[in-house]
Structures are given as structure tokens and as C-alpha cells.
Design a protein around this motif. Structure first.
Motif, PDB file in Angstrom:
ATOM      1  N   THR A 186       4.382   0.844 -21.893  1.00 26.59           N
ATOM      2  CA  THR A 186       4.715  -0.782 -21.678  1.00 26.59           C
ATOM      3  C   THR A 186       6.082  -0.758 -20.455  1.00 26.59           C
ATOM      4  O   THR A 186       5.866  -1.449 -19.435  1.00 26.59           O
ATOM      5  N   ILE A 187       7.204  -0.311 -21.162  1.00 30.33           N
ATOM      6  CA  ILE A 187       8.321  -0.317 -20.287  1.00 30.33           C
ATOM      7  C   ILE A 187       8.327   0.818 -19.241  1.00 30.33           C
ATOM      8  O   ILE A 187       8.854   0.102 -17.793  1.00 30.33           O
ATOM      9  N   GLN A 188       7.878   1.596 -19.237  1.00 28.82           N
ATOM     10  CA  GLN A 188       7.492   2.636 -18.099  1.00 28.82           C
ATOM     11  C   GLN A 188       6.934   1.822 -16.882  1.00 28.82           C
ATOM     12  O   GLN A 188       7.126   2.113 -15.690  1.00 28.82           O
ATOM     13  N   ASN A 189       5.558   1.456 -17.386  1.00 30.41           N
ATOM     14  CA  ASN A 189       4.896   0.593 -16.127  1.00 30.41           C
ATOM     15  C   ASN A 189       5.547  -0.551 -15.416  1.00 30.41           C
ATOM     16  O   ASN A 189       5.440  -0.448 -14.447  1.00 30.41           O
ATOM     17  N   PHE A 190       6.425  -1.022 -16.308  1.00 31.70           N
ATOM     18  CA  PHE A 190       7.130  -2.067 -15.908  1.00 31.70           C
ATOM     19  C   PHE A 190       8.021  -1.365 -14.769  1.00 31.70           C
ATOM     20  O   PHE A 190       8.298  -2.004 -13.561  1.00 31.70           O
ATOM     21  N   MET A 191       8.764  -0.425 -15.001  1.00 31.08           N
ATOM     22  CA  MET A 191       9.623   0.096 -14.159  1.00 31.08           C
ATOM     23  C   MET A 191       9.020   0.511 -12.891  1.00 31.08           C
ATOM     24  O   MET A 191       9.639   0.569 -11.647  1.00 31.08           O
ATOM     25  N   VAL A 192       8.015   1.093 -13.016  1.00 36.08           N
ATOM     26  CA  VAL A 192       7.246   1.755 -11.943  1.00 36.08           C
ATOM     27  C   VAL A 192       6.583   0.356 -10.940  1.00 36.08           C
ATOM     28  O   VAL A 192       6.780   0.682  -9.729  1.00 36.08           O
ATOM     29  N   GLU A 193       6.115  -0.511 -11.628  1.00 36.80           N
ATOM     30  CA  GLU A 193       5.278  -1.447 -11.065  1.00 36.80           C
ATOM     31  C   GLU A 193       6.392  -2.622 -10.438  1.00 36.80           C
ATOM     32  O   GLU A 193       6.198  -3.451  -9.399  1.00 36.80           O
ATOM     33  N   GLN A 194       7.481  -2.957 -11.179  1.00 34.88           N
ATOM     34  CA  GLN A 194       8.386  -3.952 -10.936  1.00 34.88           C
ATOM     35  C   GLN A 194       9.698  -3.374 -10.222  1.00 34.88           C
ATOM     36  O   GLN A 194      10.211  -4.286  -9.405  1.00 34.88           O
ATOM     37  N   LEU A 195       9.922  -2.241 -10.585  1.00 37.11           N
ATOM     38  CA  LEU A 195      11.188  -1.943 -10.166  1.00 37.11           C
ATOM     39  C   LEU A 195      11.225  -0.548  -9.127  1.00 37.11           C
ATOM     40  O   LEU A 195      12.151   0.022  -8.701  1.00 37.11           O
ATOM     41  N   ASN A 196       9.950  -0.175  -8.668  1.00 32.75           N
ATOM     42  CA  ASN A 196       9.487   0.663  -8.086  1.00 32.75           C
ATOM     43  C   ASN A 196       9.931   2.326  -7.984  1.00 32.75           C
ATOM     44  O   ASN A 196      10.107   3.129  -7.317  1.00 32.75           O
ATOM     45  N   PHE A 197      10.083   2.569  -9.490  1.00 36.82           N
ATOM     46  CA  PHE A 197      10.222   3.842  -9.841  1.00 36.82           C
ATOM     47  C   PHE A 197       9.027   4.742  -9.200  1.00 36.82           C
ATOM     48  O   PHE A 197       8.027   4.219  -9.386  1.00 36.82           O
ATOM     49  N   PRO A 198       9.201   6.036  -8.906  1.00 35.70           N
ATOM     50  CA  PRO A 198       8.131   6.792  -8.409  1.00 35.70           C
ATOM     51  C   PRO A 198       7.218   7.100  -9.379  1.00 35.70           C
ATOM     52  O   PRO A 198       6.051   7.308  -9.021  1.00 35.70           O
ATOM     53  N   ASP A 199       7.549   7.313 -10.785  1.00 36.33           N
ATOM     54  CA  ASP A 199       6.547   7.658 -11.935  1.00 36.33           C
ATOM     55  C   ASP A 199       7.118   7.239 -13.038  1.00 36.33           C
ATOM     56  O   ASP A 199       8.308   6.924 -13.222  1.00 36.33           O
ATOM     57  N   ARG A 200       6.024   7.329 -14.080  1.00 38.45           N
ATOM     58  CA  ARG A 200       6.708   7.099 -15.392  1.00 38.45           C
ATOM     59  C   ARG A 200       7.788   8.007 -16.195  1.00 38.45           C
ATOM     60  O   ARG A 200       8.642   7.663 -16.898  1.00 38.45           O
ATOM     61  N   LEU A 201       7.688   9.380 -15.834  1.00 36.34           N
ATOM     62  CA  LEU A 201       8.684  10.203 -16.295  1.00 36.34           C
ATOM     63  C   LEU A 201       9.882   9.885 -15.814  1.00 36.34           C
ATOM     64  O   LEU A 201      11.063   9.988 -16.764  1.00 36.34           O
TER      65      LEU A 201
ATOM     66  N   ALA B 177      19.678   4.568 -25.431  1.00 36.57           N
ATOM     67  CA  ALA B 177      20.275   5.229 -26.427  1.00 36.57           C
ATOM     68  C   ALA B 177      21.605   4.486 -26.532  1.00 36.57           C
ATOM     69  O   ALA B 177      22.411   4.510 -27.695  1.00 36.57           O
ATOM     70  N   LYS B 178      22.256   3.940 -25.421  1.00 37.61           N
ATOM     71  CA  LYS B 178      23.803   3.498 -25.378  1.00 37.61           C
ATOM     72  C   LYS B 178      23.709   2.041 -25.729  1.00 37.61           C
ATOM     73  O   LYS B 178      24.536   1.556 -26.550  1.00 37.61           O
ATOM     74  N   TYR B 179      22.662   1.396 -25.438  1.00 32.02           N
ATOM     75  CA  TYR B 179      22.691  -0.113 -25.541  1.00 32.02           C
ATOM     76  C   TYR B 179      21.582  -0.829 -26.472  1.00 32.02           C
ATOM     77  O   TYR B 179      21.567  -2.143 -26.454  1.00 32.02           O
ATOM     78  N   HIS B 180      20.810  -0.084 -26.905  1.00 29.37           N
ATOM     79  CA  HIS B 180      19.980  -0.353 -28.027  1.00 29.37           C
ATOM     80  C   HIS B 180      18.895  -1.672 -27.660  1.00 29.37           C
ATOM     81  O   HIS B 180      18.729  -2.471 -28.748  1.00 29.37           O
ATOM     82  N   SER B 181      18.833  -1.979 -26.365  1.00 25.21           N
ATOM     83  CA  SER B 181      17.916  -3.214 -26.014  1.00 25.21           C
ATOM     84  C   SER B 181      17.261  -2.916 -24.580  1.00 25.21           C
ATOM     85  O   SER B 181      18.296  -2.286 -23.473  1.00 25.21           O
ATOM     86  N   SER B 182      16.123  -2.886 -24.167  1.00 22.08           N
ATOM     87  CA  SER B 182      15.719  -2.458 -23.068  1.00 22.08           C
ATOM     88  C   SER B 182      16.281  -3.484 -21.862  1.00 22.08           C
ATOM     89  O   SER B 182      16.639  -3.280 -20.827  1.00 22.08           O
ATOM     90  N   MET B 183      16.380  -4.804 -22.362  1.00 25.75           N
ATOM     91  CA  MET B 183      16.850  -5.687 -21.301  1.00 25.75           C
ATOM     92  C   MET B 183      18.429  -5.486 -21.020  1.00 25.75           C
ATOM     93  O   MET B 183      18.905  -5.370 -19.803  1.00 25.75           O
ATOM     94  N   LYS B 184      19.076  -5.294 -22.050  1.00 24.79           N
ATOM     95  CA  LYS B 184      20.641  -4.850 -21.734  1.00 24.79           C
ATOM     96  C   LYS B 184      20.777  -3.574 -21.237  1.00 24.79           C
ATOM     97  O   LYS B 184      21.452  -3.441 -20.067  1.00 24.79           O
ATOM     98  N   ALA B 185      19.906  -2.507 -21.452  1.00 22.94           N
ATOM     99  CA  ALA B 185      19.927  -1.395 -20.617  1.00 22.94           C
ATOM    100  C   ALA B 185      19.682  -1.152 -19.186  1.00 22.94           C
ATOM    101  O   ALA B 185      20.409  -0.747 -18.553  1.00 22.94           O
TER     102      ALA B 185
END
Length: 294
Positions: free
Chosen positions: A69-84, A95-103
Motif C-alpha cells: 500500500t505505501i509502496q504503491n503510494f510512493m510510485v503513483e503519487q511521488l513518482n518513485f520508479p518502482d516499489r523496491l 525505522a528512524k521515525y516510526h510513522s510513515s507520515m513523519k518518515a
């Protein structure tokens, strides 16, 4: 200091007893540590984490949200080239910030989102609230029944999550407990940024809002924190709260960095399912509510 040493000694002497209880499926630390015994102090609030606390981590819902879910968000909304590529950056910052939104907020501030789109928190709010696979989870009848017995004038029910607010409200609805947690009793990472659990500033923001919303002085010592996360359990105990650890039915479903450690002295009560709390801590259902163990 001397009290801490005494508690540590008591804890070590009781280790085998604790581990044996854990193998039986649930553990109450009553009589094993001075810090975990019943108290006549009135408790004013039970603060529940949501993810992996109000539902079983073994459902796989959290892996779905923090994975595809978060990987697809980053690909589709933030233009990351792939899920990896998305997974690598998200996992590093989570791992540093414990929240996807803060991360993602911090990653954006640090110039790590290099694919042409900036991250805005409302983007993830909408995505998680609509794209997670909510079919993996559902209401826990025993949990709902026990919470329904609690009287708001006796003890407050609070939800506090590191997830985005729209998502948290959707989760409470899917889990069948939204009516038990009015909007002014629900706190998400949106309400605590730039902090989030386990940072003490995040807990303090929530406590201040509780006092304001209910026009009542509430201290950390008046609260019970119900969590699946060891780092959040330890932070809660440091602040003075009573703590309840929810392990779920499969301890190994937790990531190793935050896997439940039932022997940790920061824990007062451990159970597999939040629906067990009334059986294990019946004092919270009394008037006035007290942290009285079975």
C-alpha cells in the motif's frame, strides 16, 4: 535509584515465572513486581493504540499497509520508479521515525524525494483511508462488549495512533468501535507532528488536548497505555503510565526491532487480545476505575 535497583532485582528473580506464564498464552505481572501490583489510585483514561492493538497483527493487515500500500503510494503519487526503490527509502526513514507520515515528511525536507513531486501529509491521509485492504480485519465482539460497559464519566477512552487521522477514523469504523471513541477522543500523527510516538512530546501533546477537551486535569499517572509496540510501552512507562502490552496470536509477526518482550519491566500486564483486559484488569471496570488486577 535504590527503588529502581530493587525492582530490577525482583524482576530478575521472577523471570522464569514470567516466561512460563507467557508460554501459557497470557501473562499478568501481578505480585511479580512492586511496579505492577494493584493500586487504589483512580485511573482517568485508557489510551489505546490502534494498529496491531485493536486487531490481531497475525491478520497481515499491517504488512499490507506498510508494504504494497505505501509502496504503491510512493510510485503513483511521488513518482518513485518502482516499489523496491520506494520500499528501501520508506523502510530507512520509518525505522528512524516510526510513522510513515513523519518518515516521508522528513525525507521530503531532507531532499530525498528526488522524482519530481513533494510529499504533502493530506496525500497519505486520503491514500491510507481508501487503499488499505480493510477486508483483512473486522470487529472484535469481546473487545467491543467490554469497552461498551465503561462509563465515560468514570474513565475516558482515548485512541492515539501514529497513523494519519482520516485513516485512524476509518479504522475505528471498520473495527466497530467508532461510536466509543468520539472525534475529540481520537489523536493521530497529524495532531502531534513534528513529533510522534515514542517521543515524549507527542504524548504530552495528547495529554494536553485530553485535559482541554474534557476540562479536567489528567496526569500521565492517571492513564493506562495499551500498546503492541515495545518502544511505545517503554516510553509510556517512563512518563508514569500503567502499561498493557498486546502481543497478538503470533509474536513472530512483529518486526524484530519491536517484537514483544514479555519479561520487560516496563510492562504491567500482557495479553494476546485487547478483549482480555476486563478479565485481567477488572478494576478498570469499577467505579471509580482503579488499576486492580485479577
Amino acid at each position: 535509584f535504590l527503588l529502581q535497583k530493587l525492582l530490577h532485582t525482583t524482576h530478575n528473580m521472577s523471570m522464569l515465572t514470567i516466561q512460563a506464564a507467557a508460554r501459557r498464552g497470557r501473562i499478568v505481572t501481578k505480585n511479580l513486581s512492586t511496579r505492577a501490583t494493584s493500586t487504589s489510585q483512580k485511573m482517568k483514561a485508557i489510551i489505546f493504540d490502534v494498529d496491531d492493538t485493536m486487531y490481531d497483527i497475525a491478520t497481515g493487515f499491517t504488512d499490507n499497509r506498510n508494504g504494497i500500500t505505501i509502496q504503491n503510494f510512493m510510485v503513483e503519487q511521488l513518482n518513485f520508479p518502482d516499489r523496491l526503490t520506494a520500499k528501501t527509502l520508506r523502510d530507512e526513514y520509518f525505522a528512524k521515525y516510526h510513522s510513515s507520515m513523519k518518515a516521508l515528511t522528513v525525507a521530503n525536507q531532507e531532499g530525498k524525494l528526488i522524482y519530481g513531486k513533494d510529499f504533502k501529509p493530506e496525500m497519505l491521509n486520503d491514500w491510507f483511508a481508501t487503499k488499505c485492504d480493510f477486508s483483512l480485519i473486522g470487529p472484535n465482539p469481546k473487545f467491543i462488549k467490554s469497552l461498551s460497559k465503561l462509563k465515560s464519566e468514570n474513565i475516558k477512552l482515548i485512541a492515539f495512533s501514529n497513523g494519519p487521522r482520516k485513516y485512524v477514523l476509518k479504522m475505528l469504523d471498520v473495527l466497530g468501535v467508532k461510536d466509543l471513541f468520539p472525534d475529540d477522543s481520537v489523536f493521530a500523527v497529524d495532531d502531534t507532528l513534528p513529533y510522534c510516538k515514542p517521543e515524549p512530546e507527542a504524548f504530552q501533546k495528547v495529554l494536553d488536548r485530553i485535559c482541554a477537551n474534557f476540562s479536567e486535569q489528567v496526569n500521565f499517572e492517571d492513564c493506562v497505555m495499551v500498546e503492541d509496540s515495545m518502544k511505545n510501552i517503554r516510553a509510556s512507562k517512563e512518563l508514569g503510565m500503567k502499561t498493557v502490552l498486546i502481543t497478538g496470536t503470533d509474536v513472530n509477526a512483529h518486526h524484530a526491532i519491536d517484537r514483544p518482550t514479555v519479561s520487560d519491566p516496563a510492562i504491567d500486564v500482557v495479553c494476546k487480545d485487547a478483549g482480555e483486559m476486563e478479565d485481567l484488569i477488572p478494576g478498570l471496570w469499577k467505579v471509580p476505575a482503579v488499576f486492580e488486577l485479577a
